[in-house]
Each structure stands twice: as structure tokens, then as C-alpha cells.
Design a protein around this motif. Structure first.
Motif, PDB file in Angstrom:
ATOM      1  N   PRO A   1     111.645  33.411  27.664  1.00 51.79           N
ATOM      2  CA  PRO A   1     110.930  33.597  28.942  1.00 51.79           C
ATOM      3  C   PRO A   1     111.509  32.750  30.071  1.00 51.79           C
ATOM      4  O   PRO A   1     111.567  33.210  31.227  1.00 51.79           O
ATOM      5  CB  PRO A   1     109.495  33.176  28.592  1.00 51.79           C
ATOM      6  CG  PRO A   1     109.373  33.433  27.129  1.00 51.79           C
ATOM      7  CD  PRO A   1     110.719  33.068  26.574  1.00 51.79           C
ATOM      8  N   HIS A   2     111.942  31.545  29.752  1.00 52.46           N
ATOM      9  CA  HIS A   2     112.593  30.672  30.747  1.00 52.46           C
ATOM     10  C   HIS A   2     113.862  31.338  31.265  1.00 52.46           C
ATOM     11  O   HIS A   2     114.105  31.402  32.483  1.00 52.46           O
ATOM     12  CB  HIS A   2     112.904  29.332  30.082  1.00 52.46           C
ATOM     13  CG  HIS A   2     113.416  28.286  31.026  1.00 52.46           C
ATOM     14  ND1 HIS A   2     113.537  26.958  30.662  1.00 52.46           N
ATOM     15  CD2 HIS A   2     113.870  28.346  32.305  1.00 52.46           C
ATOM     16  CE1 HIS A   2     114.024  26.271  31.675  1.00 52.46           C
ATOM     17  NE2 HIS A   2     114.246  27.103  32.683  1.00 52.46           N
TER      18      HIS A   2
ATOM     19  N   GLY B   1     113.016  34.339  33.449  1.00 50.82           N
ATOM     20  CA  GLY B   1     112.470  33.889  34.727  1.00 50.82           C
ATOM     21  C   GLY B   1     113.553  33.436  35.678  1.00 50.82           C
ATOM     22  O   GLY B   1     113.522  33.741  36.881  1.00 50.82           O
TER      23      GLY B   1
ATOM     24  N   SER C   1     107.560  28.455  31.350  1.00 55.28           N
ATOM     25  CA  SER C   1     107.185  29.859  31.266  1.00 55.28           C
ATOM     26  C   SER C   1     108.051  30.714  32.192  1.00 55.28           C
ATOM     27  O   SER C   1     108.814  30.209  33.016  1.00 55.28           O
ATOM     28  CB  SER C   1     105.713  30.035  31.643  1.00 55.28           C
ATOM     29  OG  SER C   1     105.528  29.767  33.031  1.00 55.28           O
ATOM     30  N   PHE C   2     107.902  32.031  32.059  1.00 57.69           N
ATOM     31  CA  PHE C   2     108.634  32.975  32.904  1.00 57.69           C
ATOM     32  C   PHE C   2     108.335  32.742  34.380  1.00 57.69           C
ATOM     33  O   PHE C   2     109.250  32.634  35.209  1.00 57.69           O
ATOM     34  CB  PHE C   2     108.258  34.406  32.515  1.00 57.69           C
ATOM     35  CG  PHE C   2     108.808  35.452  33.446  1.00 57.69           C
ATOM     36  CD1 PHE C   2     110.080  35.958  33.260  1.00 57.69           C
ATOM     37  CD2 PHE C   2     108.042  35.929  34.508  1.00 57.69           C
ATOM     38  CE1 PHE C   2     110.598  36.920  34.118  1.00 57.69           C
ATOM     39  CE2 PHE C   2     108.550  36.885  35.371  1.00 57.69           C
ATOM     40  CZ  PHE C   2     109.834  37.381  35.174  1.00 57.69           C
TER      41      PHE C   2
END
Length: 203
Positions: free
Chosen positions: A42-43, A46, A108-109
Motif C-alpha cells: 500500500p505504501h 500510494g 498506509s496508501f
């Protein structure tokens, strides 16, 4: 004018900009080490989509806002510096997931996408792409292709940095060594502020 003569230089620039050290890559290497590759996806997404959106919005005229209100850009630099220092502290004090389950969570995203707006390297790259590499004819078509190229270049490059961090988990099994790696990544993140602060000091 052929596609490659127009967008070949942009592709090379996006590749070099994505693979070289910077706040995103430093943070992803630390995330790969502390949380593993899968939990860092997700990182990575993003970072990629957040940067593509930045390029699109800069191309659609956001850069003009900073030209009209230069003080806004100066304040953004100081906000970026403060946020990067906070992230450096988070990396320096991170606890590897294998050492203490649930002690820390990967970015997180949405956090990674939002970070692009206070990432000085991302701003420099986005403005450089729009101002130096996009043709004036069929600008929206060129901007769309530029966003696609940036996405295709960014994701695998940052994936390499995340993989590097994840692979290091196999060898850095001792807590003291893990802490040393995190402190090094945090120091590199702080060091990335130097060009930003030097430029801010000239205003």
C-alpha cells in the motif's frame, strides 16, 4: 517528431529520478526491513499514484499558483521539513515487525499519497517534467502520456528499494543491527533536507 524523440528523454528522466535516493526510497527501504515487502505494497502504491496525480495537477496549472504566491511555496518547504523530520523520528524508533508484533504499522496508501505533497523531491521532479519535457502541441495528450510513463517508471523502481529492505531482514537479525539500519535510514532522510533548506535560505 517521433514518440521516442519527444518522450524518450522524459522516460530516461523519470527512471533516474525514481531510482535515485530520496525521501520515498529511504522510507520504503525502511518499511521493507521493518514490515516486509507485502505489507509495504500500500505504501508503494500510494507513492506511485500520489506522484502521478501531482504531475497531472501541476500540468493542469497548479504551478501557476506558486508563481503568483511565492510565499506559499516557501511555507510549503518549511512544512515539508517538519514532516520529514517527524518521519525520520518514526523510522529511527521503529520496531521490526518480527521483533514485536503490532508494535508499529507500515505507512498506509493514503498517507503515502498525501506525503507526495510535502515531498520536496517530488515537487522538483513534477515541475521539471511539466516545464522541460512536455511539448506545447497536444499538451493534454502529452500530459496523459507523461503521467502513464511516470507511473510505469516509479512503481518498479521503488519496488527495488522495498525489496532491498525486505531482503536485509534475512541478514539483520540482531536488534542492535536493525536499530543501526533504521538510524542510518533516518539520517539519510534528514540529509535529504539539506538542498531544501539551502534553497529556502535564499528567499
Amino acid at each position: 517528431m517521433s514518440f521516442w524523440s519527444t518522450f524518450g528523454p522524459l522516460t530516461a528522466f523519470a527512471l533516474v529520478a525514481s531510482i535515485t535516493p530520496g525521501p520515498n526510497n529511504t522510507m520504503l527501504a525502511a518499511s521493507g526491513l521493518n514490515h516486509g515487502f507485502r505489507r509495504s505494497i500500500p505504501h508503494m502504491l500510494g507513492v506511485t499514484l500520489g506522484f502521478v496525480l501531482m504531475v497531472a495537477l501541476v500540468g493542469l496549472g497548479l504551478g501557476v499558483v506558486f508563481e503568483r504566491f511565492p510565499l506559499l511555496y516557501v511555507w510549503l518547504k518549511y512544512l515539508s521539513a517538519a514532516y520529514l523530520l517527524w518521519l525520520a523520528w518514526k523510522i529511527a524508533t521503529a520496531t521490526p515487525a518480527s521483533a514485536e508484533a503490532g508494535a508499529s504499522r507500515p505507512i498506509s496508501f493514503l498517507q503515502a499519497a498525501g506525503f507526495q505533497w510535502v515531498n520536496p523531491k517530488a515537487w522538483i521532479i513534477a515541475i521539471g517534467i511539466v516545464s522541460a519535457y512536455l511539448p506545447h502541441e497536444n499538451f493534454l495528450y502529452g500530459l496523459t502520456l507523461a503521467c502513464l510513463i511516470c507511473g510505469l517508471m516509479t512503481l518498479p523502481c521503488i519496488g527495488l528499494w522495498t525489496s532491498f529492505g525486505a531482503l536485509m531482514r534475512r541478514w539483520l537479525s540482531q536488534p542492535a543491527i536493525l536499530r543501526g539500519f533504521n538510524l542510518t535510514m533516518a539520517a539519510l532522510l534528514v540529509a535529504s533536507l539539506y538542498p531544501l533548506m539551502m534553497e529556502a535560505g535564499t528567499h
